[in-house]
Enzyme design. Structure first.
Site, PDB file in Angstrom:
ATOM      1  N   GLU A 166      42.791 -40.939  48.534  1.00  0.00           N
ATOM      2  CA  GLU A 166      43.549 -41.507  49.645  1.00  0.00           C
ATOM      3  C   GLU A 166      44.907 -40.842  49.801  1.00  0.00           C
ATOM      4  O   GLU A 166      45.539 -40.428  48.825  1.00  0.00           O
ATOM      5  CB  GLU A 166      43.732 -43.008  49.430  1.00  0.00           C
ATOM      6  CG  GLU A 166      42.431 -43.743  49.598  1.00  0.00           C
ATOM      7  CD  GLU A 166      42.560 -45.239  49.391  1.00  0.00           C
ATOM      8  OE1 GLU A 166      41.638 -45.948  49.772  1.00  0.00           O
ATOM      9  OE2 GLU A 166      43.572 -45.692  48.843  1.00  0.00           O
TER      10      GLU A 166
ATOM     11  N   CYS B  91      52.475 -39.407  51.532  1.00  0.00           N
ATOM     12  CA  CYS B  91      52.312 -39.794  50.131  1.00  0.00           C
ATOM     13  C   CYS B  91      50.965 -39.238  49.673  1.00  0.00           C
ATOM     14  O   CYS B  91      49.925 -39.638  50.189  1.00  0.00           O
ATOM     15  CB  CYS B  91      52.361 -41.325  50.054  1.00  0.00           C
ATOM     16  SG  CYS B  91      52.039 -41.977  48.420  1.00  0.00           S
TER      17      CYS B  91
ATOM     18  N   CYS C 150      43.231 -42.357  37.599  1.00  0.00           N
ATOM     19  CA  CYS C 150      44.450 -41.977  36.879  1.00  0.00           C
ATOM     20  C   CYS C 150      44.132 -41.885  35.399  1.00  0.00           C
ATOM     21  O   CYS C 150      43.323 -42.660  34.888  1.00  0.00           O
ATOM     22  CB  CYS C 150      45.566 -43.005  37.112  1.00  0.00           C
ATOM     23  SG  CYS C 150      47.137 -42.476  36.344  1.00  0.00           S
TER      24      CYS C 150
ATOM     25  N   CYS D 153      48.322 -48.335  33.664  1.00  0.00           N
ATOM     26  CA  CYS D 153      49.343 -49.376  33.782  1.00  0.00           C
ATOM     27  C   CYS D 153      48.666 -50.638  34.337  1.00  0.00           C
ATOM     28  O   CYS D 153      47.943 -50.556  35.330  1.00  0.00           O
ATOM     29  CB  CYS D 153      50.458 -48.904  34.703  1.00  0.00           C
ATOM     30  SG  CYS D 153      51.077 -47.284  34.219  1.00  0.00           S
TER      31      CYS D 153
ATOM     32  N   CYS E 241      48.596 -51.782  38.195  1.00  0.00           N
ATOM     33  CA  CYS E 241      48.314 -50.761  39.206  1.00  0.00           C
ATOM     34  C   CYS E 241      46.835 -50.721  39.547  1.00  0.00           C
ATOM     35  O   CYS E 241      45.984 -50.625  38.659  1.00  0.00           O
ATOM     36  CB  CYS E 241      48.765 -49.404  38.679  1.00  0.00           C
ATOM     37  SG  CYS E 241      48.294 -48.030  39.732  1.00  0.00           S
TER      38      CYS E 241
ATOM     39  N   GLU F 203      48.512 -39.542  38.144  1.00  0.00           N
ATOM     40  CA  GLU F 203      49.781 -39.219  37.476  1.00  0.00           C
ATOM     41  C   GLU F 203      50.005 -37.707  37.650  1.00  0.00           C
ATOM     42  O   GLU F 203      49.350 -36.900  36.978  1.00  0.00           O
ATOM     43  CB  GLU F 203      49.687 -39.635  36.001  1.00  0.00           C
ATOM     44  CG  GLU F 203      50.776 -39.118  35.111  1.00  0.00           C
ATOM     45  CD  GLU F 203      52.193 -39.342  35.640  1.00  0.00           C
ATOM     46  OE1 GLU F 203      52.575 -40.495  35.869  1.00  0.00           O
ATOM     47  OE2 GLU F 203      52.913 -38.334  35.833  1.00  0.00           O
TER      48      GLU F 203
ATOM     49  N   SER G 248      56.779 -38.481  41.477  1.00  0.00           N
ATOM     50  CA  SER G 248      56.947 -39.730  40.737  1.00  0.00           C
ATOM     51  C   SER G 248      56.079 -39.679  39.491  1.00  0.00           C
ATOM     52  O   SER G 248      54.912 -39.319  39.549  1.00  0.00           O
ATOM     53  CB  SER G 248      56.517 -40.908  41.618  1.00  0.00           C
ATOM     54  OG  SER G 248      56.522 -42.106  40.863  1.00  0.00           O
TER      55      SER G 248
ATOM     56  N   LEU H  36      60.093 -46.805  35.822  1.00  0.00           N
ATOM     57  CA  LEU H  36      60.746 -47.404  34.655  1.00  0.00           C
ATOM     58  C   LEU H  36      60.125 -48.772  34.340  1.00  0.00           C
ATOM     59  O   LEU H  36      59.572 -48.982  33.284  1.00  0.00           O
ATOM     60  CB  LEU H  36      62.260 -47.516  34.905  1.00  0.00           C
ATOM     61  CG  LEU H  36      63.081 -48.048  33.747  1.00  0.00           C
ATOM     62  CD1 LEU H  36      63.089 -47.075  32.578  1.00  0.00           C
ATOM     63  CD2 LEU H  36      64.526 -48.343  34.181  1.00  0.00           C
TER      64      LEU H  36
ATOM     65  N   CYS I 101      52.252 -48.995  47.701  1.00  0.00           N
ATOM     66  CA  CYS I 101      52.278 -48.491  46.326  1.00  0.00           C
ATOM     67  C   CYS I 101      51.333 -49.269  45.437  1.00  0.00           C
ATOM     68  O   CYS I 101      51.363 -50.497  45.418  1.00  0.00           O
ATOM     69  CB  CYS I 101      53.645 -48.683  45.691  1.00  0.00           C
ATOM     70  SG  CYS I 101      54.868 -47.622  46.343  1.00  0.00           S
TER      71      CYS I 101
HETATM   72  N1  SAH Z   1      51.547 -42.191  38.548  1.00  0.00           N
HETATM   73  C1  SAH Z   1      52.805 -42.030  39.136  1.00  0.00           C
HETATM   74  C2  SAH Z   1      52.772 -41.948  40.646  1.00  0.00           C
HETATM   75  C3  SAH Z   1      51.859 -42.876  41.384  1.00  0.00           C
HETATM   76  S1  SAH Z   1      52.220 -44.596  41.367  1.00  0.00           S
HETATM   77  C4  SAH Z   1      53.754 -43.120  38.667  1.00  0.00           C
HETATM   78  O1  SAH Z   1      53.295 -44.080  38.050  1.00  0.00           O
HETATM   79  O2  SAH Z   1      54.966 -42.985  38.895  1.00  0.00           O
HETATM   80  C5  SAH Z   1      53.574 -44.730  42.519  1.00  0.00           C
HETATM   81  C6  SAH Z   1      54.450 -45.943  42.254  1.00  0.00           C
HETATM   82  O3  SAH Z   1      53.763 -47.146  42.600  1.00  0.00           O
HETATM   83  C7  SAH Z   1      54.858 -46.064  40.798  1.00  0.00           C
HETATM   84  O4  SAH Z   1      56.221 -46.379  40.663  1.00  0.00           O
HETATM   85  C8  SAH Z   1      54.004 -47.234  40.359  1.00  0.00           C
HETATM   86  O5  SAH Z   1      54.558 -47.840  39.237  1.00  0.00           O
HETATM   87  C9  SAH Z   1      54.015 -48.099  41.590  1.00  0.00           C
HETATM   88  N2  SAH Z   1      52.986 -49.144  41.604  1.00  0.00           N
HETATM   89  C10 SAH Z   1      51.798 -49.140  40.975  1.00  0.00           C
HETATM   90  N3  SAH Z   1      51.135 -50.299  41.209  1.00  0.00           N
HETATM   91  C11 SAH Z   1      51.917 -51.043  42.009  1.00  0.00           C
HETATM   92  C12 SAH Z   1      51.760 -52.317  42.639  1.00  0.00           C
HETATM   93  N4  SAH Z   1      50.655 -53.050  42.487  1.00  0.00           N
HETATM   94  N5  SAH Z   1      52.781 -52.764  43.421  1.00  0.00           N
HETATM   95  C13 SAH Z   1      53.877 -52.000  43.635  1.00  0.00           C
HETATM   96  N6  SAH Z   1      54.064 -50.793  43.089  1.00  0.00           N
HETATM   97  C14 SAH Z   1      53.101 -50.307  42.288  1.00  0.00           C
HETATM   98 FE1  SF4 Z   2      48.630 -44.099  36.902  1.00  0.00          FE
HETATM   99 FE2  SF4 Z   2      51.040 -44.372  38.067  1.00  0.00          FE
HETATM  100 FE3  SF4 Z   2      49.128 -46.247  38.363  1.00  0.00          FE
HETATM  101 FE4  SF4 Z   2      50.336 -45.941  36.000  1.00  0.00          FE
HETATM  102  S1  SF4 Z   2      51.290 -46.595  37.940  1.00  0.00           S
HETATM  103  S2  SF4 Z   2      48.116 -46.215  36.336  1.00  0.00           S
HETATM  104  S3  SF4 Z   2      50.630 -43.739  35.929  1.00  0.00           S
HETATM  105  S4  SF4 Z   2      49.029 -44.190  39.109  1.00  0.00           S
END
Ligand code: SAH
Ligand code: SF4
Length: 353
Positions: free
Chosen positions: A93, A106, A113, A117, A120, A170, A201, A224, A342
């Site tokens: 996507e 984006c 991934c 996390c 996510c 990532e 990111s 963070l 996000c």
């Molecule tokens: N893997 C990278 C980039 C993709 S995620 C990273 O983790 O930075 C892009 C952003 O979306 C990251 O800051 C991630 O923490 C955030 N994100 C992931 N799941 C989310 C959610 N359910 N609600 C809001 N932000 C989220």
């Molecule tokens: Fe991967 Fe970023 Fe999602 Fe963490 S927040 S699972 S690093 S896409």
């Protein structure tokens, strides 16, 4: 087409010149082909000033268009989400986020991934593949093409002004694809997008961030989400390998242009990382000269185990940070009605054709 076939989307001018000359065409044709490519036209049949026999060579010898548009959804707020099929049959996507002065794309860097996390949606999908540089760049090119066919109502027309590597995956776990794509996105004979308009990111892969800073010092955003190791270990599991002390040292060294900041993304989860102790830890961790905090609203998705911090508490949190001299903003969420926000991206099983 096998995986060694060069991809039109990720060729530099010099590389393409070499091919064109090897096929007995004059070198200037390479520039003409790249002009089309850089506008988002990857199908040789649409390259009007290119002779038919050269178009045939392109079709035969290069892998011209790695993405097939499967679905395009438009949000009420103008955000567009694209579902693309890869040659492997996997899907990814991409999201376009327009506002008054910007059109930000984006892009995804992986299918699924490598990390997981727990908040996510992408992280709940298993890792399937790294995207090639061609597949990463082609996302931007496909959006350019869509913008030409369906312009925005603003003055931006078909321009993509900003790029963020914040889609699925990532980016720092796919260094090959990401570094090569950055080179072509920034090159004068590529898409010619300034490094100030590109953001990578990452959840915090330290050696990879160092290498990014050395090779392509674009804007950096760090997920963070907690400035306390015991909480970040759970929220961003890569913290177990690269804890906050290491992240701190790495951020101090990242090259920054004059008056620019590293963005620390902080997703606010109700009762989890939005308490007094969390605020204190951020204030201690952040370097206000070089960093700013972007508080992110949690975007819910079906089956998610978390709840977002209420808006009023987020605003209070931001005010508190600001009162300590820290730049803090609350990120507006875009495209929520089409699950384009996000952390909501997850390709498999979402399409119904
Ligand atoms: N893997 C990278 C980039 C993709 S995620 C990273 O983790 O930075 C892009 C952003 O979306 C990251 O800051 C991630 O923490 C955030 N994100 C992931 N799941 C989310 C959610 N359910 N609600 C809001 N932000 C989220
Ligand atoms: Fe991967 Fe970023 Fe999602 Fe963490 S927040 S699972 S690093 S896409």
């Amino acid at each position: 087409m096998n995986t060694d076939t060069p991809q039109l989307a990720s060729l530099s001018l010099n590389d393409l010149k070499t091919y064109v000359m090897a096929w007995d065409f004059p070198a200037f044709r390479a520039k003409q082909i790249l002009d089309w490519r850089n506008k988002g036209i990857l199908n040789p049949d649409d390259m009007k000033n290119i002779p038919q026999d050269l178009r045939n060579q392109l079709q035969e010898k290069l892998y011209c268009n790695p993405l097939t548009l499967i679905q395009r959804q438009c949000s009420e707020d103008g955000t567009r989400k694209y579902l693309f099929g890869l040659q492997s049959g996997k899907t990814i996507e991409t999201v376009l986020i327009p506002d008054a002065e910007r059109a930000t794309v984006c892009i995804s860097s992986q299918v699924g991934c490598v990390l997981d996390c727990p908040f996510c949606h992408t992280g709940t999908q298993k890792f399937e593949a790294n995207l090639t540089a061609g597949e990463i760049i082609a996302q931007v090119l496909a959006v350019k093409e869509d913008l030409r066919n369906n312009p925005l109502s603003s003055d931006l027309h078909d321009q993509v002004t900003h790029i963020v590597y914040m889609g699925m995956g990532e980016p720092m776990a796919n260094e090959d694809g990401v570094h090569t794509s950055l080179k072509i996105l920034m090159a004068n004979d590529g898409l010619h997008i300034s490094r100030r308009r590109i953001t990578v990111s990452t959840s915090g892969l330290i050696p990879q961030i160092h290498r990014l800073g050395e090779k392509h010092p674009v804007n950096l955003a760090i997920s963070l989400h907690s400035a306390l190791n015991h909480k970040r270990d759970t929220l961003v599991p890569i913290n177990q390998k690269y804890p906050l002390q290491q992240l701190r040292a790495c951020l101090n060294q990242y090259p920054l242009p004059h008056q620019r900041h590293i963005t620390l993304e902080y997703l606010m989860l109700d009762g989890i990382n939005d308490r007094e102790e969390d605020l204190k830890a951020i204030i201690k961790f952040v370097n206000p000269e070089r960093e700013r905090i972007n508080l992110i609203r949690f975007n819910d998705y079906p089956g998610s185990p978390y709840k977002g911090t209420p808006t009023a508490s987020m605003d209070k949190f931001a005010k508190h940070l600001i009162s300590k001299g820290i730049r803090a903003t609350v990120r507006r969420s875009r495209g929520q009605d089409i699950m384009a926000a996000c952390g909501q991206l997850k390709s498999s099983g979402m399409i119904k054709m």
